[in-house]
Design a protein around this motif. Structure first.
Motif, PDB file in Angstrom:
ATOM      1  N   SER A  30      -1.390   7.022   5.749  1.00  0.00           N
ATOM      2  CA  SER A  30      -1.723   6.329   4.503  1.00  0.00           C
ATOM      3  C   SER A  30      -0.711   5.244   4.168  1.00  0.00           C
ATOM      4  O   SER A  30      -1.077   4.194   3.633  1.00  0.00           O
ATOM      5  CB  SER A  30      -1.783   7.320   3.332  1.00  0.00           C
ATOM      6  OG  SER A  30      -2.684   8.359   3.585  1.00  0.00           O
ATOM      7  N   MET A  83       0.829  -1.198   0.000  1.00  0.00           N
ATOM      8  CA  MET A  83       0.000   0.000   0.000  1.00  0.00           C
ATOM      9  C   MET A  83       0.870   1.256   0.000  1.00  0.00           C
ATOM     10  O   MET A  83       0.625   2.202  -0.768  1.00  0.00           O
ATOM     11  CB  MET A  83      -0.917  -0.005   1.225  1.00  0.00           C
ATOM     12  CG  MET A  83      -1.843   1.198   1.320  1.00  0.00           C
ATOM     13  SD  MET A  83      -2.937   1.154   2.756  1.00  0.00           S
ATOM     14  CE  MET A  83      -1.779   1.569   4.060  1.00  0.00           C
ATOM     15  N   PRO A 135      -9.150  11.525  -1.648  1.00  0.00           N
ATOM     16  CA  PRO A 135      -8.702  10.142  -1.861  1.00  0.00           C
ATOM     17  C   PRO A 135      -7.883   9.566  -0.704  1.00  0.00           C
ATOM     18  O   PRO A 135      -8.207   8.473  -0.221  1.00  0.00           O
ATOM     19  CB  PRO A 135      -7.883  10.246  -3.159  1.00  0.00           C
ATOM     20  CG  PRO A 135      -8.465  11.416  -3.875  1.00  0.00           C
ATOM     21  CD  PRO A 135      -8.807  12.388  -2.805  1.00  0.00           C
ATOM     22  N   LEU A 182      -8.992   6.525   1.997  1.00  0.00           N
ATOM     23  CA  LEU A 182      -8.168   5.345   2.236  1.00  0.00           C
ATOM     24  C   LEU A 182      -7.882   5.180   3.726  1.00  0.00           C
ATOM     25  O   LEU A 182      -7.953   4.078   4.269  1.00  0.00           O
ATOM     26  CB  LEU A 182      -6.856   5.463   1.450  1.00  0.00           C
ATOM     27  CG  LEU A 182      -5.937   4.244   1.505  1.00  0.00           C
ATOM     28  CD1 LEU A 182      -6.618   3.034   0.896  1.00  0.00           C
ATOM     29  CD2 LEU A 182      -4.629   4.526   0.786  1.00  0.00           C
ATOM     30  N   VAL A 200      -7.466  -4.387   2.432  1.00  0.00           N
ATOM     31  CA  VAL A 200      -8.328  -3.327   1.895  1.00  0.00           C
ATOM     32  C   VAL A 200      -7.488  -2.129   1.471  1.00  0.00           C
ATOM     33  O   VAL A 200      -7.718  -1.522   0.416  1.00  0.00           O
ATOM     34  CB  VAL A 200      -9.373  -2.916   2.952  1.00  0.00           C
ATOM     35  CG1 VAL A 200     -10.153  -1.690   2.484  1.00  0.00           C
ATOM     36  CG2 VAL A 200     -10.326  -4.057   3.239  1.00  0.00           C
ATOM     37  N   GLY A 201      -6.490  -1.773   2.304  1.00  0.00           N
ATOM     38  CA  GLY A 201      -5.620  -0.650   1.979  1.00  0.00           C
ATOM     39  C   GLY A 201      -4.806  -0.883   0.723  1.00  0.00           C
ATOM     40  O   GLY A 201      -4.628   0.034  -0.095  1.00  0.00           O
ATOM     41  N   GLY A 247      -7.157  -0.474  -2.091  1.00  0.00           N
ATOM     42  CA  GLY A 247      -7.498   0.938  -2.231  1.00  0.00           C
ATOM     43  C   GLY A 247      -6.375   1.752  -2.845  1.00  0.00           C
ATOM     44  O   GLY A 247      -6.615   2.662  -3.651  1.00  0.00           O
ATOM     45  N   VAL A 269      -6.515   1.241  -6.481  1.00  0.00           N
ATOM     46  CA  VAL A 269      -7.634   1.990  -7.073  1.00  0.00           C
ATOM     47  C   VAL A 269      -7.276   3.467  -7.219  1.00  0.00           C
ATOM     48  O   VAL A 269      -7.560   4.095  -8.254  1.00  0.00           O
ATOM     49  CB  VAL A 269      -8.902   1.821  -6.212  1.00  0.00           C
ATOM     50  CG1 VAL A 269     -10.010   2.759  -6.692  1.00  0.00           C
ATOM     51  CG2 VAL A 269      -9.385   0.379  -6.245  1.00  0.00           C
ATOM     52  N   LEU A 270      -6.622   4.036  -6.185  1.00  0.00           N
ATOM     53  CA  LEU A 270      -6.212   5.440  -6.263  1.00  0.00           C
ATOM     54  C   LEU A 270      -5.195   5.652  -7.380  1.00  0.00           C
ATOM     55  O   LEU A 270      -5.240   6.670  -8.085  1.00  0.00           O
ATOM     56  CB  LEU A 270      -5.615   5.892  -4.929  1.00  0.00           C
ATOM     57  CG  LEU A 270      -6.573   6.059  -3.756  1.00  0.00           C
ATOM     58  CD1 LEU A 270      -5.842   6.629  -2.556  1.00  0.00           C
ATOM     59  CD2 LEU A 270      -7.727   6.978  -4.136  1.00  0.00           C
ATOM     60  N   SER A 307     -10.971   3.946   5.443  1.00  0.00           N
ATOM     61  CA  SER A 307     -11.278   2.544   5.157  1.00  0.00           C
ATOM     62  C   SER A 307     -10.369   1.604   5.941  1.00  0.00           C
ATOM     63  O   SER A 307     -10.815   0.541   6.389  1.00  0.00           O
ATOM     64  CB  SER A 307     -11.153   2.269   3.655  1.00  0.00           C
ATOM     65  OG  SER A 307      -9.817   2.454   3.223  1.00  0.00           O
TER      66      SER A 307
END
Length: 458
Positions: A117, A75, A249, A253, A274-275, A278, A281-282, A256
């Protein structure tokens, strides 16, 4: 030579070998096996202790908690390469650049968001250094203050969840807690988890960001020439749409990942998955996702994860041999004889960890020192969540303390030669003092760490 002497000699020789620059994982395992061989010949070590080694190694590689490490690394690396930091810093500098110290405040806020993040210190320091340092130096910022701000801000990923060090500490302290219960002759289903440490570290992490900001604001008031404002033509204007596009965004994240842990919906490992999704996706949203990018991220993730797990295997061998020499019993006897009981023992451990941070990496301290002192301190009644967060705060200073602070190395690699290394060292000193102040605050008010986990029923 008695077994206790061999345990002390093992620890001293290990530190000497690490300081000499030998590879950490092979040093941990190699030195320990060498001492085990000598101990077997001299009768101070029982080879049957190695009967537990296969199950330990299998348990390490089959540990669901540690699976969060490669996922969080993936991530972080994906976010680093998807230009999240660049967009954030541009929006923040436009927003705060008109104030004295505005650029430094922007760096601190962006660093905090990146810490929540990514959790990867090296990537944050290098990214912020490349993006912000040239502008800060060009606009007349004091070089020591500019580099100190960048180096310290990058270390926030050590304490603000999701943090790799909290994942590693959670696994180590979980084992230490079980050993402490056995030592006390009790057993309960309660244990310390990575999620507990994430929740416990949240308030101290945010308070530390606040202390950094207070320091920068104070410097802007009392030394305005050291933190000049950006001219209007250079900072430009920031629209609400641009600000939202940059902020939303990463905030989604963060919500989430941390939100699912705080709500009890997901374990840290599940939240890490999930991170990782995500972050991909970002990256796709910013049109930064392609086969070459995925290959780069996968390679970096594999390299970092392999290093961590290989060190963990070497540390398992070390802790087994150290315990075979009776080192844990020796530590327990020493701590029990200290005046002041648990308070003095904890203070001594924190001092030792802080001093070792000058010469050793946080992973080495986590896997070498914490398994030795953790069971003893927990058996003395120390709260495991409080202890874990305190150790994480302490380990954060190891990234800034000269001469081997890793943040200093990372920043030096992207700092112009016109800025001397001494200026970087001088710039981080106030932030080291702030981190020590944060440790003192958490020690005086332990509820700062334990209140949120207790409130959420952890």
């Amino acid at each position: 030579m008695g077994p206790e002497f061999m345990a002390v000699l093992l620890f001293v020789c290990l530190c000497q070998a690490l300081m000499a620059g030998f590879p950490v994982a092979f040093t941990l395992g190699g030195v320990s096996l060498l001492f085990a061989g000598v101990g077997s010949l001299t009768g101070t070590f029982e080879p049957s202790f190695f009967g537990a080694l296969p199950s330990r190694l299998f348990g390490t590689m089959n540990n669901q908690t540690l699976l969060a490490v490669p996922l969080f690394v993936f991530m972080g690396v994906m976010l680093e390469k998807s230009r999240i930091a660049e967009d954030l810093l541009d929006a923040m500098s436009r927003l705060f650049g008109g104030l004295r110290g505005g650029l430094a405040i922007s760096v601190c806020l962006v660093g905090a968001l990146l810490a929540a993040s990514t959790g990867i210190v090296g990537a944050t320091v290098v990214t912020l250094g490349l993006l912000a340092l040239p502008t800060m130096l060009r606009r007349g910022y004091d070089p020591a203050l500019a580099t100190g701000t960048l180096a310290a801000t990058g270390t926030l990923g050590q304490i603000i969840p999701p943090s790799i060090v909290l994942v590693l500490l959670g696994d180590v302290l979980s084992s230490a807690y079980q050993q402490a219960q056995l030592r006390m002759g009790i057993f309960s289903p309660k244990t310390v988890t990575v999620g507990d440490l994430f929740i416990g570290a949240l308030l101290p992490g945010l308070l530390l960001v606040g202390l950094y900001l207070l320091y920068l604001i104070g410097m802007a008031i009392f030394k305005p020439k050291a933190l000049p404002a950006l001219p209007a033509e250079e900072r430009g204007q920031v629209s609400v749409a641009q600000l939202l596009t940059s902020l939303v965004p990463p905030l989604l994240l963060i919500m989430s990942v941390l939100g699912s842990i705080l709500a009890g919906i997901a374990t840290p490992t599940e939240a890490a998955a999930v991170g990782a999704l995500g972050a991909g996706v970002l990256a796709a949203f910013k049109r930064q996702l392609n086969l070459q990018r995925v290959r780069e991220v996968a390679y970096a993730t594999t390299e970092i994860s392999a290093m961590v797990f290989l060190i963990l295997i070497g540390a398992s061998i070390f802790s087994l041999v150290f315990r075979g020499f009776g080192g844990e019993d020796l530590i327990h006897e020493v701590f029990a004889q200290l005046p002041g009981g648990a308070f003095t023992a904890t203070l001594l451990v924190m001092l030792v960890i802080f001093l070792l941070g000058f010469i050793l990496d946080f992973i080495e301290i986590t896997f070498v020192v914490v398994p030795i002192v953790g069971p003893v301190l927990l058996a003395m009644g120390i709260d495991p969540i409080w202890l874990g967060v305190m150790i994480a705060l302490n380990l954060q200073t190891s990234f800034l303390t000269p001469p081997f602070g890793f943040s200093l190395f990372y920043l030096r690699s992207v700092t112009p030669s016109s800025v001397p290394t001494a200026a970087i060292y001088r710039g981080v000193l106030p932030f080291i003092a702030i981190q020590i102040l944060m440790l003192a605050i958490a020690a005086l008010w332990p509820g700062l760490i334990t209140w949120l986990p207790e409130t959420l029923g952890r």
